[in-house]
Write a protein that holds these residues in place. Structure first.
Motif, short mmCIF file in Angstrom:
data_model
loop_
_atom_site.label_atom_id
_atom_site.label_comp_id
_atom_site.label_asym_id
_atom_site.label_seq_id
_atom_site.Cartn_x
_atom_site.Cartn_y
_atom_site.Cartn_z
N SER A 82 0.79 -1.22 0.00
CA SER A 82 0.00 0.00 0.00
C SER A 82 0.83 1.28 0.00
N LEU A 83 2.14 1.18 0.14
CA LEU A 83 2.99 2.37 0.09
C LEU A 83 3.73 2.41 -1.24
N PRO A 84 3.99 3.60 -1.76
CA PRO A 84 4.76 3.70 -3.01
C PRO A 84 6.18 3.15 -2.84
N LEU A 85 6.69 2.55 -3.88
CA LEU A 85 8.04 1.97 -3.87
C LEU A 85 9.08 2.97 -3.40
N GLY A 86 9.12 4.13 -4.03
CA GLY A 86 10.15 5.12 -3.70
C GLY A 86 10.09 5.56 -2.25
N THR A 87 8.90 5.73 -1.74
CA THR A 87 8.73 6.14 -0.35
C THR A 87 9.15 5.02 0.60
N ALA A 88 8.62 3.84 0.39
CA ALA A 88 8.91 2.72 1.29
C ALA A 88 10.40 2.37 1.30
N TYR A 89 10.99 2.25 0.13
CA TYR A 89 12.39 1.84 0.06
C TYR A 89 13.31 2.91 0.65
N THR A 90 13.02 4.18 0.36
CA THR A 90 13.85 5.26 0.88
C THR A 90 13.78 5.33 2.40
N ILE A 91 12.60 5.22 2.95
CA ILE A 91 12.45 5.27 4.41
C ILE A 91 13.08 4.04 5.05
N TRP A 92 12.90 2.87 4.45
CA TRP A 92 13.49 1.63 4.98
C TRP A 92 15.02 1.74 5.04
N THR A 93 15.62 2.17 3.94
CA THR A 93 17.08 2.28 3.94
C THR A 93 17.55 3.40 4.86
N GLY A 94 16.76 4.47 4.97
CA GLY A 94 17.14 5.56 5.86
C GLY A 94 17.12 5.14 7.31
N ILE A 95 16.07 4.41 7.71
CA ILE A 95 16.00 3.90 9.08
C ILE A 95 17.18 2.97 9.34
N GLY A 96 17.46 2.11 8.38
CA GLY A 96 18.58 1.18 8.53
C GLY A 96 19.91 1.90 8.64
N ALA A 97 20.12 2.91 7.79
CA ALA A 97 21.38 3.65 7.81
C ALA A 97 21.54 4.43 9.11
N LEU A 98 20.50 5.12 9.50
CA LEU A 98 20.55 5.91 10.72
C LEU A 98 20.71 5.01 11.95
N GLY A 99 19.96 3.92 11.97
CA GLY A 99 20.06 2.98 13.09
C GLY A 99 21.42 2.33 13.18
N ALA A 100 21.98 1.95 12.03
CA ALA A 100 23.31 1.33 12.02
C ALA A 100 24.36 2.32 12.50
N ILE A 129 14.22 11.29 5.76
CA ILE A 129 13.16 10.34 6.15
C ILE A 129 11.89 11.11 6.51
N ILE A 130 12.04 12.15 7.30
CA ILE A 130 10.87 12.93 7.72
C ILE A 130 10.20 13.59 6.52
N LEU A 131 10.98 14.19 5.65
CA LEU A 131 10.41 14.84 4.48
C LEU A 131 9.73 13.85 3.56
N MET A 132 10.31 12.66 3.39
CA MET A 132 9.70 11.63 2.55
C MET A 132 8.36 11.22 3.13
N LYS A 133 8.29 11.03 4.44
CA LYS A 133 7.04 10.65 5.10
C LYS A 133 6.00 11.75 4.95
N LEU A 134 6.38 12.98 5.19
CA LEU A 134 5.45 14.09 5.13
C LEU A 134 4.93 14.37 3.72
N SER A 135 5.74 14.06 2.73
CA SER A 135 5.35 14.38 1.36
C SER A 135 4.69 13.20 0.63
N SER A 136 4.47 12.11 1.32
CA SER A 136 3.88 10.94 0.66
C SER A 136 2.39 10.85 0.95
N THR A 137 1.71 10.16 0.06
CA THR A 137 0.30 9.89 0.25
C THR A 137 0.14 8.53 0.92
N PRO A 138 -1.03 8.10 1.32
CA PRO A 138 -1.48 7.05 2.24
C PRO A 138 -0.92 7.15 3.58
#
Length: 106
Positions: free
Chosen positions: A52-70, A97-106
């Motif tokens: 239900s999430l766009p590819l670009g949004t989901a993948y970018t946030i996933w990798t961002g969380i991983g990078a920041l967490g690592a 990550i925040i901007l991607m979340k704020l600018s995405s739909t669903p």
């Protein structure tokens, strides 16, 4: 629900990256098993969130969380070097990550 799953996918990415470091190049059995287990879990959670999430949004946030967490695990748990440049880079990732979340739909 897809955002929660995506967040959990990012957290499991942090776990598998830490375990990969602990596996010493996949030469230690249990850290290797943990790496592969959490890797599969992370991909599965990402996959479900992408229903239900766009590819670009989901993948970018996933990798961002991983990078920041690592980065945080590396500094806090493994005692890696902390510099102003690395902190600024981490803050830029967080901002992305925040901007991607704020600018995405669903």
């Amino acid at each position: 629900m897809p955002w929660i799953l995506l967040f959990l996918a990012g957290l499991t990415e942090v776990i598998w990256s830490y375990l990969m470091k602990q596996s010493l190049g996949f030469t230690r059995f249990w850290p290797t098993v943990g790496t592969l287990t959490f890797m599969l879990g992370s991909f599965a959670l990402l996959s479900v969130s992408m229903k239900s999430l766009p590819l670009g949004t989901a993948y970018t946030i996933w990798t961002g969380i991983g990078a920041l967490g690592a980065f945080v695990v590396g500094v806090v748990v493994l005692g890696e070097h902390l510099s102003a440049g690395r902190v600024i880079a981490a803050l830029l990732i967080l901002g992305g990550i925040i901007l991607m979340k704020l600018s995405s739909t669903p």
